[in-house]
Design a protein around this motif. Structure first.
Motif, PDB file in Angstrom:
ATOM      1  N   PRO A  93       0.835  -1.302  -0.119  1.00 48.51           N
ATOM      2  CA  PRO A  93       0.027  -0.001  -0.041  1.00 48.51           C
ATOM      3  C   PRO A  93       0.866   1.177  -0.105  1.00 48.51           C
ATOM      4  O   PRO A  93       2.092   1.251  -0.312  1.00 48.51           O
ATOM      5  N   SER A  94       0.350   2.278   0.222  1.00 51.24           N
ATOM      6  CA  SER A  94       1.187   3.680   0.120  1.00 51.24           C
ATOM      7  C   SER A  94       1.964   3.545   1.414  1.00 51.24           C
ATOM      8  O   SER A  94       1.810   2.819   2.513  1.00 51.24           O
ATOM      9  N   GLU A  95       3.252   4.020   1.294  1.00 53.52           N
ATOM     10  CA  GLU A  95       4.287   3.947   2.346  1.00 53.52           C
ATOM     11  C   GLU A  95       4.011   5.241   3.351  1.00 53.52           C
ATOM     12  O   GLU A  95       3.731   4.742   4.638  1.00 53.52           O
ATOM     13  N   HIS A  96       3.596   6.242   3.004  1.00 51.43           N
ATOM     14  CA  HIS A  96       3.128   7.386   3.876  1.00 51.43           C
ATOM     15  C   HIS A  96       1.649   7.251   4.406  1.00 51.43           C
ATOM     16  O   HIS A  96       0.813   6.864   3.476  1.00 51.43           O
ATOM     17  N   GLN A  97       1.492   7.451   5.481  1.00 58.35           N
ATOM     18  CA  GLN A  97       0.255   7.516   6.148  1.00 58.35           C
ATOM     19  C   GLN A  97      -0.104   8.968   6.342  1.00 58.35           C
ATOM     20  O   GLN A  97       0.582   9.657   6.750  1.00 58.35           O
ATOM     21  N   ILE A  98      -1.655   9.049   6.252  1.00 56.13           N
ATOM     22  CA  ILE A  98      -2.161  10.268   6.567  1.00 56.13           C
ATOM     23  C   ILE A  98      -3.301  10.019   7.930  1.00 56.13           C
ATOM     24  O   ILE A  98      -4.009   9.284   7.799  1.00 56.13           O
ATOM     25  N   GLY A  99      -2.932  10.476   9.031  1.00 59.28           N
ATOM     26  CA  GLY A  99      -3.721  10.394  10.340  1.00 59.28           C
ATOM     27  C   GLY A  99      -3.759   8.846  10.502  1.00 59.28           C
ATOM     28  O   GLY A  99      -4.923   8.269  10.937  1.00 59.28           O
ATOM     29  N   GLY A 100      -2.677   7.859  10.511  1.00 55.77           N
ATOM     30  CA  GLY A 100      -2.361   6.672  10.829  1.00 55.77           C
ATOM     31  C   GLY A 100      -3.211   5.758   9.574  1.00 55.77           C
ATOM     32  O   GLY A 100      -3.277   4.404   9.876  1.00 55.77           O
ATOM     33  N   LYS A 101      -3.673   6.250   8.508  1.00 56.86           N
ATOM     34  CA  LYS A 101      -4.166   5.404   7.513  1.00 56.86           C
ATOM     35  C   LYS A 101      -3.359   5.205   6.110  1.00 56.86           C
ATOM     36  O   LYS A 101      -3.009   6.094   5.725  1.00 56.86           O
ATOM     37  N   ASN A 102      -3.192   4.169   5.415  1.00 60.92           N
ATOM     38  CA  ASN A 102      -2.266   3.980   4.232  1.00 60.92           C
ATOM     39  C   ASN A 102      -3.767   4.263   3.121  1.00 60.92           C
ATOM     40  O   ASN A 102      -4.861   3.982   3.313  1.00 60.92           O
ATOM     41  N   PHE A 103      -3.077   4.638   2.210  1.00 57.25           N
ATOM     42  CA  PHE A 103      -4.099   4.520   0.764  1.00 57.25           C
ATOM     43  C   PHE A 103      -3.430   3.300   0.063  1.00 57.25           C
ATOM     44  O   PHE A 103      -2.532   2.670   0.355  1.00 57.25           O
ATOM     45  N   PRO A 104      -4.286   2.808  -0.948  1.00 60.35           N
ATOM     46  CA  PRO A 104      -4.083   1.565  -1.761  1.00 60.35           C
ATOM     47  C   PRO A 104      -2.852   1.611  -2.429  1.00 60.35           C
ATOM     48  O   PRO A 104      -2.082   0.541  -2.326  1.00 60.35           O
ATOM     49  N   MET A 105      -2.126   2.594  -2.803  1.00 63.52           N
ATOM     50  CA  MET A 105      -0.837   2.643  -3.409  1.00 63.52           C
ATOM     51  C   MET A 105      -0.226   3.922  -3.479  1.00 63.52           C
ATOM     52  O   MET A 105      -1.049   5.089  -3.059  1.00 63.52           O
ATOM     53  N   GLU A 106       1.023   4.201  -3.717  1.00 60.64           N
ATOM     54  CA  GLU A 106       1.511   5.684  -3.782  1.00 60.64           C
ATOM     55  C   GLU A 106       2.665   5.530  -4.932  1.00 60.64           C
ATOM     56  O   GLU A 106       3.451   4.448  -5.014  1.00 60.64           O
ATOM     57  N   ALA A 107       2.908   6.698  -5.660  1.00 60.79           N
ATOM     58  CA  ALA A 107       3.681   6.826  -6.758  1.00 60.79           C
ATOM     59  C   ALA A 107       4.871   7.581  -5.989  1.00 60.79           C
ATOM     60  O   ALA A 107       4.739   8.817  -5.287  1.00 60.79           O
ATOM     61  N   HIS A 108       6.248   7.372  -6.630  1.00 61.88           N
ATOM     62  CA  HIS A 108       7.238   8.363  -6.005  1.00 61.88           C
ATOM     63  C   HIS A 108       7.926   8.749  -7.499  1.00 61.88           C
ATOM     64  O   HIS A 108       8.778   7.887  -7.927  1.00 61.88           O
ATOM     65  N   PHE A 109       7.952  10.092  -7.531  1.00 59.60           N
ATOM     66  CA  PHE A 109       8.689  10.733  -8.821  1.00 59.60           C
ATOM     67  C   PHE A 109       9.949  10.970  -8.318  1.00 59.60           C
ATOM     68  O   PHE A 109      10.094  11.914  -7.376  1.00 59.60           O
ATOM     69  N   VAL A 110      11.087  10.447  -8.555  1.00 58.37           N
ATOM     70  CA  VAL A 110      12.613  10.635  -7.825  1.00 58.37           C
ATOM     71  C   VAL A 110      13.360  11.690  -8.619  1.00 58.37           C
ATOM     72  O   VAL A 110      13.305  11.521  -9.949  1.00 58.37           O
ATOM     73  N   HIS A 111      13.653  12.844  -8.225  1.00 60.84           N
ATOM     74  CA  HIS A 111      14.651  13.814  -8.788  1.00 60.84           C
ATOM     75  C   HIS A 111      15.859  13.983  -8.073  1.00 60.84           C
ATOM     76  O   HIS A 111      15.962  13.730  -6.705  1.00 60.84           O
ATOM     77  N   ARG A 112      16.901  14.289  -8.790  1.00 59.07           N
ATOM     78  CA  ARG A 112      18.071  14.517  -8.135  1.00 59.07           C
ATOM     79  C   ARG A 112      18.750  15.872  -8.623  1.00 59.07           C
ATOM     80  O   ARG A 112      18.824  16.056 -10.042  1.00 59.07           O
ATOM     81  N   ALA A 113      19.339  16.504  -7.671  1.00 57.94           N
ATOM     82  CA  ALA A 113      20.123  17.876  -8.154  1.00 57.94           C
ATOM     83  C   ALA A 113      21.542  17.481  -8.476  1.00 57.94           C
ATOM     84  O   ALA A 113      22.130  16.446  -8.012  1.00 57.94           O
ATOM     85  N   ALA A 114      22.078  18.590  -8.946  1.00 59.37           N
ATOM     86  CA  ALA A 114      23.643  18.449  -9.118  1.00 59.37           C
ATOM     87  C   ALA A 114      24.460  18.307  -8.031  1.00 59.37           C
ATOM     88  O   ALA A 114      25.532  17.593  -7.997  1.00 59.37           O
ATOM     89  N   SER A 115      24.019  18.945  -6.962  1.00 53.89           N
ATOM     90  CA  SER A 115      24.578  18.634  -5.704  1.00 53.89           C
ATOM     91  C   SER A 115      24.604  17.445  -5.024  1.00 53.89           C
ATOM     92  O   SER A 115      25.213  16.922  -4.057  1.00 53.89           O
ATOM     93  N   GLY A 116      23.635  16.407  -5.526  1.00 51.67           N
ATOM     94  CA  GLY A 116      23.583  15.077  -4.961  1.00 51.67           C
ATOM     95  C   GLY A 116      22.130  15.101  -4.097  1.00 51.67           C
ATOM     96  O   GLY A 116      21.833  14.101  -3.939  1.00 51.67           O
ATOM     97  N   GLY A 117      21.561  16.130  -3.737  1.00 48.69           N
ATOM     98  CA  GLY A 117      20.270  16.026  -2.957  1.00 48.69           C
ATOM     99  C   GLY A 117      19.258  15.393  -4.002  1.00 48.69           C
ATOM    100  O   GLY A 117      19.243  15.663  -5.021  1.00 48.69           O
ATOM    101  N   VAL A 118      18.327  14.635  -3.124  1.00 48.97           N
ATOM    102  CA  VAL A 118      17.342  14.233  -3.832  1.00 48.97           C
ATOM    103  C   VAL A 118      15.708  14.770  -3.362  1.00 48.97           C
ATOM    104  O   VAL A 118      15.699  15.094  -2.093  1.00 48.97           O
TER     105      VAL A 118
END
Length: 253
Positions: A121-146
């Motif tokens: 299911p979703s990795e993050h919870q809102i108020g203790g509840k999961n959602f059926p799924m979650e998408a993660h759009f991953v971005h990276r900066a030139a400095s190495g930060g994500v």
């Protein structure tokens, strides 16, 4: 975590920035999973480079409760209309983007779009509840930060982009193949861009605490049948929520 282990982990991220982002494992890294002897409770013991999974103080995901409401800066997305490749990497289904095909601008920092992957299911919870799924759009900066843009997913109306993803996703772990050009990543976003923001980590080994999390407050709807298709491959691929410790979670007004 001693200096030698920190340097080893950071060196791995520098040499292979994609390998260390969520949904990837570096070549030769110990096997990890979402349950049993190699599950989340043991990630920090599998390799010295993963130690922060166990002892870190800014780990992700988290349960978002009582966020601090404030005026957050707008972020700007400049994404192309297609993905480059799609892969079943043994942990999730992931779409990879060609270099230069998308950016996220947050304040004065530009982050390049690397990939999007999915959790059930979703990795993050809102108020203790999961959602059926979650998408993660991953971005990276030139400095190495994500910077990871998280999108919660609930069941309801079909989403054309997600429907096309589950129709064309490889059913076995293997090499990346060309993605269907009709998959437009922007169709996986809600209309409203209000978000939660906090400092966190990768949600897979090595769990490095280098992530600026932007979790959109509004979920998108996807067809229940499409969630079921994904679940046939990955019925559960979500890390449990982690302690907030002394962090603040900000919510845009």
């Amino acid at each position: 975590m001693d200096r030698r282990h920190v340097l080893k982990a950071l060196a791995g991220l520098a040499l292979c920035p994609v390998c260390a982002t969520p949904g990837f494992a570096a070549e030769g890294a110990p096997h990890w999973s979402y349950e049993g002897a190699t599950g989340p409770a043991r990630w920090g013991d599998l390799d010295a480079a993963n130690k922060v999974c166990s002892i870190g103080s800014q780990q992700s995901p988290i349960d978002i409760e009582n966020p601090t409401r404030t005026r957050l800066p707008d972020f700007k997305l400049s994404w192309g209309p297609t993905a480059d490749t799609i892969v079943n990497n043994g942990h999730t289904i992931q779409l990879n983007f060609a270099d230069g095909s998308g950016t996220l601008r947050l304040g004065e920092t530009n982050y390049k779009l690397l990939q999007v992957h999915f959790h059930r299911p979703s990795e993050h919870q809102i108020g203790g509840k999961n959602f059926p799924m979650e998408a993660h759009f991953v971005h990276r900066a030139a400095s190495g930060g994500v910077a990871v843009l998280g999108v919660l997913m609930t069941t309801g109306r079909p989403n054309p982009a997600f429907s096309q993803i589950v129709m064309t996703m490889p059913d076995k772990e293997g090499q990346a193949v060309k993605a269907d050009p009709r998959i437009d990543p922007s169709m996986l976003l809600p209309a409203r861009r209000s978000y939660y923001r906090y400092a966190g980590s990768l949600t897979t080994p090595p769990c490095l605490e280098v992530v600026e999390w932007l979790l959109l407050a509004d979920p998108i709807q996807v067809a229940e049948v499409d969630v079921a298709k994904f679940a046939r491959l990955y019925p559960m691929n979500a890390r449990p929520v982690q302690k907030l410790d002394r962090r603040f979670v900000l919510q845009g007004m």
